[in-house]
Design an enzyme around this catalytic site. Structure first.
Site, PDB file in Angstrom:
ATOM      1  N   GLY A   1       0.789  -1.245   0.000  1.00  0.00           N
ATOM      2  CA  GLY A   1       0.000   0.000   0.000  1.00  0.00           C
ATOM      3  C   GLY A   1       0.809   1.277   0.000  1.00  0.00           C
ATOM      4  O   GLY A   1       0.236   2.363  -0.088  1.00  0.00           O
ATOM      5  N   ALA A   2       2.137   1.192   0.067  1.00  0.00           N
ATOM      6  CA  ALA A   2       2.944   2.421   0.127  1.00  0.00           C
ATOM      7  C   ALA A   2       2.781   3.238  -1.157  1.00  0.00           C
ATOM      8  O   ALA A   2       2.592   4.457  -1.120  1.00  0.00           O
ATOM      9  CB  ALA A   2       4.416   2.080   0.348  1.00  0.00           C
ATOM     10  N   GLY A   3       2.819   2.567  -2.308  1.00  0.00           N
ATOM     11  CA  GLY A   3       2.638   3.260  -3.583  1.00  0.00           C
ATOM     12  C   GLY A   3       1.240   3.848  -3.714  1.00  0.00           C
ATOM     13  O   GLY A   3       1.058   4.947  -4.255  1.00  0.00           O
ATOM     14  N   ASP A   4       0.240   3.129  -3.197  1.00  0.00           N
ATOM     15  CA  ASP A   4      -1.146   3.617  -3.257  1.00  0.00           C
ATOM     16  C   ASP A   4      -1.323   4.844  -2.366  1.00  0.00           C
ATOM     17  O   ASP A   4      -2.030   5.792  -2.719  1.00  0.00           O
ATOM     18  CB  ASP A   4      -2.109   2.507  -2.809  1.00  0.00           C
ATOM     19  CG  ASP A   4      -1.917   1.228  -3.604  1.00  0.00           C
ATOM     20  OD1 ASP A   4      -1.603   1.323  -4.805  1.00  0.00           O
ATOM     21  OD2 ASP A   4      -2.055   0.132  -3.028  1.00  0.00           O
TER      22      ASP A   4
END
Length: 328
Positions: A265-268
């Site tokens: 979820g870091a990119g999201d």
């Protein structure tokens, strides 16, 4: 939450694609077979982006199909609990909600095993789309998993076309998941098949290498992915921060160093933070100092998301991000 309250006004970010359940091992650094147990974690990149936006105080809506099962209903409830409009959510009577088993390596990176043959998200049809909702988007965000099979592929292309005609900015994060594609060549071909349509594109360093066939992550390689109509191309580099490319300027913004537990979820989170700011002030895309400030904020949001297991529980508020920035 009243849907009309969510979708009115032109600051709405609509996120299109898959929402699923990640089963994450209770311990890191083991294979799926060795894992003593799993935690259920709601996920799916487009849904994560929608919740990231809402967590930061933005207006978000999710468009996609879930199974008419306990997991599907649970995911729809999670959207609502997190302030995301579910006006674009449909339920399929015949297919299950997608599941993914995720291996967390010792360094917090992930490997995936998917259960979707077919899952409900793959069965979204063009005629089922909530076109009024899509037309009300100021930003329309999507990935590439929805391009893999019909009828979802046609629904994806129709939704993009309708959003573009209505004047939305198109935001694309391919979010490569190779195990879901028939082959690497097919993945590359289909991901690039809609490349020219986007206004904002974000790729990771791994995706940059995959899509260009290069083993270098540098400006020259990134420029190969640039297109004349792009407003902004972003390359995220994990702990090395992010790079940005526009027609007028390009540069790099450093990352924040945190205790990484799980990169899910870091990119999201990064994308949600960026879109949240752009939707209120599109001039950010023309102004390098403003863009750098926004990317610092997005990097902070991405970093915070890696400090807990699972994507959605780890997504930050604006106050969390500013606390990290001011403490750095």
């Amino acid at each position: 939450m009243a849907a009309n309250g969510i979708v009115s006004g032109k600051s709405l970010i609509v996120s299109f694609g898959e929402m699923l359940i990640d089963f994450v091992p209770t311990v890191s650094g083991v294979s799926l077979a060795e894992a003593p147990g799993f935690l259920k974690a709601p996920g799916g990149a487009p849904a994560n982006v929608a919740i990231a936006v809402a967590r930061l105080g933005g207006k978000a809506s999710f468009v996609g199909k879930l199974g008419d099962d306990e997991f599907g209903r649970m995911l729809a409830d999670i959207l609502k609990q997190n302030g995301v409009s579910d006006d674009g959510v449909l339920f399929d009577q015949g297919a299950r909600t997608a599941l993914a088993f995720v291996t967390l390596r010792a360094d917090g990176e992930r490997e995936f095993m998917f259960y979707r043959n077919p899952s409900a998200d793959m069965l979204l049809k063009p005629e089922e789309l909530n076109l009024d909702l899509i037309r009300s988007a100021k930003v329309f965000h999507y990935g590439s998993i929805s391009l893999i099979v019909e009828p979802c592929r046609s629904a994806h292309l129709k939704a993009m076309e309708v959003a573009k005609e209505a004047g939305a900015l198109l935001s694309y994060d391919p979010n490569l998941r190779l195990p879901l594609w028939p082959s690497a060549d097919e993945a590359r071909k289909q991901i690039l098949s809609i490349w020219d349509k986007a206004d904002i594109v974000k790729v990771s360093d791994v995706e940059l290498e995959f899509l260009t066939g290069s083993d270098k992550v540098d400006d020259e390689t990134a420029m190969k992915l640039g297109r004349p109509n792009f407003t902004l191309l972003l390359v995220t580099l994990g702990e090395k921060g992010s790079r940005y490319y526009t027609k007028k300027f390009h540069g790099a913004v450093d990352a924040f160093h945190v205790n990484t537990v799980d990169t899910t979820g870091a990119g999201d989170s990064f994308v949600g933070a960026l879109l949240c700011k752009i939707v209120h002030d599109p001039s950010i895309l023309e102004n390098e100092s403003k863009l750098r400030e926004v990317l610092t904020f997005a990097n902070a949001c991405g970093a915070i998301t890696t400090t807990k297991k699972g994507a959605i529980p780890a997504l930050p508020t604006e106050a969390d991000a500013f606390a990290l920035i001011s403490g750095a």
